[in-house]
Write a protein that holds these residues in place. Structure first.
Motif, PDB file in Angstrom:
ATOM      1  N   LEU A 231       0.834  -1.197   0.000  1.00  0.00           N
ATOM      2  CA  LEU A 231       0.000   0.000   0.000  1.00  0.00           C
ATOM      3  C   LEU A 231       0.868   1.246   0.000  1.00  0.00           C
ATOM      4  N   THR A 232       0.325   2.327  -0.543  1.00  0.00           N
ATOM      5  CA  THR A 232       0.972   3.628  -0.349  1.00  0.00           C
ATOM      6  C   THR A 232       0.561   4.161   1.015  1.00  0.00           C
ATOM      7  N   TYR A 233       1.209   5.219   1.444  1.00  0.00           N
ATOM      8  CA  TYR A 233       0.870   5.800   2.742  1.00  0.00           C
ATOM      9  C   TYR A 233      -0.587   6.250   2.769  1.00  0.00           C
ATOM     10  N   ASP A 234      -1.039   6.935   1.731  1.00  0.00           N
ATOM     11  CA  ASP A 234      -2.415   7.430   1.693  1.00  0.00           C
ATOM     12  C   ASP A 234      -3.415   6.275   1.618  1.00  0.00           C
ATOM     13  N   ASP A 257       8.618  -2.595   2.106  1.00  0.00           N
ATOM     14  CA  ASP A 257       9.240  -3.551   1.189  1.00  0.00           C
ATOM     15  C   ASP A 257      10.513  -2.935   0.617  1.00  0.00           C
ATOM     16  N   THR A 258      11.683  -3.561   0.910  1.00  0.00           N
ATOM     17  CA  THR A 258      12.956  -3.045   0.403  1.00  0.00           C
ATOM     18  C   THR A 258      13.642  -4.011  -0.562  1.00  0.00           C
ATOM     19  N   ARG A 339      18.945  -1.588  -0.595  1.00  0.00           N
ATOM     20  CA  ARG A 339      17.564  -1.237  -0.239  1.00  0.00           C
ATOM     21  C   ARG A 339      17.178   0.116  -0.848  1.00  0.00           C
ATOM     22  N   TYR A 340      18.093   1.058  -0.762  1.00  0.00           N
ATOM     23  CA  TYR A 340      17.805   2.403  -1.283  1.00  0.00           C
ATOM     24  C   TYR A 340      17.569   2.371  -2.787  1.00  0.00           C
ATOM     25  N   ALA A 341      18.380   1.614  -3.508  1.00  0.00           N
ATOM     26  CA  ALA A 341      18.208   1.503  -4.956  1.00  0.00           C
ATOM     27  C   ALA A 341      16.846   0.884  -5.293  1.00  0.00           C
ATOM     28  N   TYR A 342      16.440  -0.120  -4.531  1.00  0.00           N
ATOM     29  CA  TYR A 342      15.150  -0.773  -4.753  1.00  0.00           C
ATOM     30  C   TYR A 342      13.999   0.208  -4.489  1.00  0.00           C
ATOM     31  N   LEU A 343      14.096   0.986  -3.404  1.00  0.00           N
ATOM     32  CA  LEU A 343      13.047   1.954  -3.060  1.00  0.00           C
ATOM     33  C   LEU A 343      12.937   3.043  -4.120  1.00  0.00           C
ATOM     34  N   GLN A 344      14.070   3.456  -4.677  1.00  0.00           N
ATOM     35  CA  GLN A 344      14.029   4.455  -5.744  1.00  0.00           C
ATOM     36  C   GLN A 344      13.316   3.928  -6.980  1.00  0.00           C
ATOM     37  N   LYS A 346      11.090   1.098  -7.089  1.00  0.00           N
ATOM     38  CA  LYS A 346       9.735   0.594  -6.852  1.00  0.00           C
ATOM     39  C   LYS A 346       8.841   1.555  -6.072  1.00  0.00           C
ATOM     40  N   GLY A 347       9.472   2.511  -5.356  1.00  0.00           N
ATOM     41  CA  GLY A 347       8.692   3.388  -4.503  1.00  0.00           C
ATOM     42  C   GLY A 347       8.598   2.830  -3.086  1.00  0.00           C
TER      43      GLY A 347
END
Length: 396
Positions: A231-234, A257-258, A339-344, A346-347
Motif C-alpha cells: 500500500l501507499t501511505y495514503d 518492502d525493500t 535497499r535504497y536503490a530498490y526503493l528508488q 519501486k517506490g
C-alpha cells in the motif's frame, strides 16, 4: 668573516678571564654566556685549560674558583630554564592543537554517529523509538547512550538503551535491554508472489483476535498487522479509517518492502515472517521534516521523500551504518545501498504496520479482509486518557 668573528669572541672571552673588561662589558658578556650554549661551552673549556696556547690557561687562573663555578653554574641554569620553558611551550601548543582537533573532529563524529544510530533503531526495530541520550565523543574514544522506548497505548515505556562506542574509527553498537532480554512478539508477513487463501493464513491471525476478544474493555495493546498486498501511505490511511477513527488508535511504525527480504530469508510454507532485525521500515514521528510541521494525516509524498532522504544519508555513511547496523540487523550487513536503490525504483510500499490504542478498537480490524497476519504485542491497563501531569525517574 666567520673566522674573524670567532677570533673576536675568543679574544673577548680571554680578556674577561684576565679581568681586563670593565664592569659593563663583563656584565654583557656574562649575559651572552647565559643565553648562548656554544659560548658557555667555550668558556667552560677555557676555564678547564683546554685549547691552544699558554695564555688561555693563565687567563683562566686569574679568576677565583668560586667565580669560575658561578659563571658556569649561572649559564647552565639559565640554559636549563630556557630549554624547560621552550619544551613546555611546545607541549602546551601541541596539547592545545590536539584539544581543538579533538573537539572539532569529535563534534563532527558525534553528529554522524548520533544520527546513524537513531536511524538504524528507527528503521530496524518495530515499535521502538529513541529518547534522551548522553554522549562523549572524541578522536580516540567516544560513547553515546541512547534511551530506547516503546509505546503501549498513550504511554511510552523505557525498555533499555543502546550504547554505541567508537575507538578511533572503529564503531560498534550494543542494545542493553531493561531486563536483559527483549521478548519479541511483533511479527510481519511479507507479501510473497505465492498467493494463499484466508484459510491458509488463518493461523497467523486467529490467536491475536481470540486473545483480544477475551481481554477486558479497560486495556490498551500493541498490534502488528500485515496486508496481502503493498500500500501507499495514503492508501493505508484510508484502509484503517474504514474501521477505526483516527483518535481511537495510533500507527507508530510501518513495515516497508525493500527487496532484500526475499533474498535473505527462507519461506515457511509460503509465509515469510519477519521481526526486529529482519524487517525494515520507519516510525513517521521519528523522521525530521524540517521546520515546517506536518499534518497528522496526509502529506504522504512529503513523508515518503523524507524517509528516502534519510536512506540516502545512510548510503553516504556506509561504513558507519554497517558498523552500527550489524548488531541490530541479525549480525549481518544491513545492505542499505541495495535497499535504497530498490526503493528508488519501486517506490515506498507499506505491507505492515504497528498500531497501539484501546484493545477493543484495534479488534475492529478483524473485519479487514486484506490483513493476512496479526500479532499481539504488549498489553497494559487503560492509559488512553492522558493525565494532566506525569513523568519518569531513572536510576542511571
Amino acid at each position: 668573516m666567520t673566522n674573524n668573528s670567532d677570533d673576536s669572541r675568543e679574544q673577548k672571552l680571554l680578556a674577561y678571564l684576565r679581568g681586563e673588561l670593565d664592569e659593563r662589558e663583563a656584565k654583557k658578556l656574562e649575559d651572552d654566556v647565559a643565553d648562548d650554549e656554544e659560548v658557555t661551552g667555550r668558556l667552560e673549556r677555557l676555564l678547564l685549560g683546554e685549547g691552544d696556547g699558554e695564555s688561555q690557561t693563565q687567563a683562566a687562573q686569574t679568576l677565583s674558583d668560586e667565580k669560575q663555578r658561578a659563571i658556569i653554574r649561572r649559564g647552565k641554569w639559565k640554559m636549563r630554564l630556557t630549554n624547560s620553558v621552550y619544551t613546555f611551550g611546545i607541549f602546551f601548543l601541541v596539547g592545545a592543537v590536539l584539544l581543538v582537533a579533538n573537539g572539532w573532529i569529535g563534534s563532527w563524529m558525534h553528529d554522524d554517529l548520533f544520527r546513524v544510530t537513531k536511524d538504524m533503531v528507527n528503521f530496524t526495530q518495530p515499535g521502538v523509538s529513541t529518547g534522551s541520550s548522553g554522549s562523549q565523543v572524541g578522536v580516540v574514544y567516544g560513547q553515546i547512550n541512547m534511551e530506547l522506548r516503546e509505546q503501549v497505548g498513550a504511554e511510552e515505556q523505557n525498555i533499555g538503551f543502546l550504547e554505541s562506542t567508537n575507538f578511533l574509527w572503529s564503531v560498534r553498537a550494543e542494545p542493553k535491554w531493561a531486563n536483559g532480554i527483549r521478548e519479541t512478539k511483533l511479527f510481519f508477513r511479507y507479501p510473497t508472489d505465492e498467493k494463499m487463501t484466508e484459510e491458509e493464513t488463518a493461523y497467523l491471525r486467529t490467536p491475536a483476535w481470540n486473545t483480544m476478544n477475551r481481554l477486558p474493555e479497560g486495556t490498551v495493546s500493541q498490534l502488528a498487522v500485515s496486508f496481502d498486498h503493498p500500500l501507499t501511505y495514503d492508501d493505508y490511511q484510508k484502509l484503517i479509517a474504514r474501521h477505526i477513527f483516527a483518535h481511537n488508535a495510533e500507527t507508530v511504525w510501518f513495515a516497508i518492502d525493500t527487496g532484500v527480504e526475499l533474498k535473505d530469508h527462507d519461506q515457511d510454507g509460503g509465509n515469510l515472517l519477519l521481526s526486529a532485525g529482519e524487517v525494515w521500515g520507519y516510525a513517521e514521528r521519528n523522521l525530521d521534516y524540517g521546520n515546517a510541521p506536518i499534518q497528522v494525516n496526509g502529506e504522504g509524498d512529503r513523508r515518503t521523500a523524507t524517509f528516502l532522504a534519510e536512506m540516502k544519508y545512510l548510503t553516504e555513511h556506509d561504513r558507519l551504518t554497517r558498523d552500527i547496523g550489524r548488531i541490530l540487523v541479525s549480525h549481518q550487513d544491513p545492505k542499505v545501498a541495495e535497499r535504497y536503490a530498490y526503493l528508488q525504483e519501486k517506490g515506498v510500499r507499506i505491507y505492515g504496520a504497528v498500531l497501539t490504542g484501546p484493545t477493543k478498537e484495534l479488534l475492529k480490524l478483524q473485519a479487514e479482509k486484506s490483513i493476512a497476519a496479526a500479532f499481539l504485542g504488549k498489553v497494559e491497563w487503560w492509559n488512553w486518557d492522558r493525565p494532566g501531569a506525569s513523568g519518569m525517574q531513572y536510576s542511571w
